[in-house]
Each structure stands twice: as C-alpha cells, then as structure tokens.
Design a protein around this motif. Structure first.
Motif, PDB file in Angstrom:
ATOM      1  N   ILE A  17       1.492  -1.550   0.057  1.00  0.00           N
ATOM      2  CA  ILE A  17       0.538  -0.129   0.081  1.00  0.00           C
ATOM      3  C   ILE A  17       0.972   1.516  -0.179  1.00  0.00           C
ATOM      4  O   ILE A  17       0.937   2.072  -0.732  1.00  0.00           O
ATOM      5  N   ARG A  18       1.819   1.433   0.909  1.00  0.00           N
ATOM      6  CA  ARG A  18       2.921   2.212   0.684  1.00  0.00           C
ATOM      7  C   ARG A  18       3.720   2.570  -0.221  1.00  0.00           C
ATOM      8  O   ARG A  18       3.950   3.635  -1.046  1.00  0.00           O
ATOM      9  N   THR A  19       3.843   2.026  -1.315  1.00  0.00           N
ATOM     10  CA  THR A  19       4.665   1.123  -2.599  1.00  0.00           C
ATOM     11  C   THR A  19       3.253   2.568  -3.495  1.00  0.00           C
ATOM     12  O   THR A  19       3.889   2.796  -4.161  1.00  0.00           O
ATOM     13  N   ARG A  23       3.592   5.834  -6.179  1.00  0.00           N
ATOM     14  CA  ARG A  23       3.301   5.839  -7.849  1.00  0.00           C
ATOM     15  C   ARG A  23       1.576   6.461  -7.877  1.00  0.00           C
ATOM     16  O   ARG A  23       1.857   7.061  -8.386  1.00  0.00           O
ATOM     17  N   GLY A  24       0.997   6.931  -6.879  1.00  0.00           N
ATOM     18  CA  GLY A  24      -0.084   8.079  -7.645  1.00  0.00           C
ATOM     19  C   GLY A  24      -0.538   7.039  -7.617  1.00  0.00           C
ATOM     20  O   GLY A  24      -1.622   7.140  -8.601  1.00  0.00           O
ATOM     21  N   GLY A  51      -4.150   0.079 -11.932  1.00  0.00           N
ATOM     22  CA  GLY A  51      -3.363   0.723 -12.535  1.00  0.00           C
ATOM     23  C   GLY A  51      -3.722   2.359 -11.336  1.00  0.00           C
ATOM     24  O   GLY A  51      -4.264   2.177 -11.038  1.00  0.00           O
ATOM     25  N   LEU A  52      -3.144   3.159 -12.859  1.00  0.00           N
ATOM     26  CA  LEU A  52      -2.421   4.695 -12.015  1.00  0.00           C
ATOM     27  C   LEU A  52      -4.048   5.184 -11.526  1.00  0.00           C
ATOM     28  O   LEU A  52      -4.678   5.203 -13.179  1.00  0.00           O
TER      29      LEU A  52
END
Length: 58
Positions: A17-19, A23-24, A51-52
C-alpha cells in the motif's frame, strides 16, 4: 483510514500500500506525515484490478 488500518481491513501488505501511495495509484489525503485512504476508493482500486489513478473531472 491510515495505511495500517487499510492493510488490516483489506488483508493487503502494508508495504504494498505504501508503494502504491508513492506511485500515485489512487488519491490519498496527506496531513503532515500521515496519509489517509478512503475505504471506497481503495476498494474500487482493487475491484478494477489496479492501474494508475486517472483524475477525471465530470
């Protein structure tokens, strides 16, 4: 919810989750050093398979 609370509720690794936050991948609420995640947004993120985040104003 905090990252720790999100990890516990969704049974998802905290480091992952932190990653994703870095990454946004989805929108978060940043208050100082703390990061808060909306339950519905994270659930939607998981449901869509990742996905972003694409901020679309409708």
């Amino acid at each position: 919810m905090t990252i720790k609370e999100t990890a516990k509720e969704f049974q998802f690794p905290e480091y992952a989750i932190r990653t994703l936050v870095k990454r946004g991948a989805f929108p978060v609420i940043q208050v100082g050093n703390r990061c808060y995640i909306t339950r519905e947004i994270f659930a939607d993120y998981l449901k869509k398979g990742g996905g972003l985040y694409d901020a679309k104003f409708e």
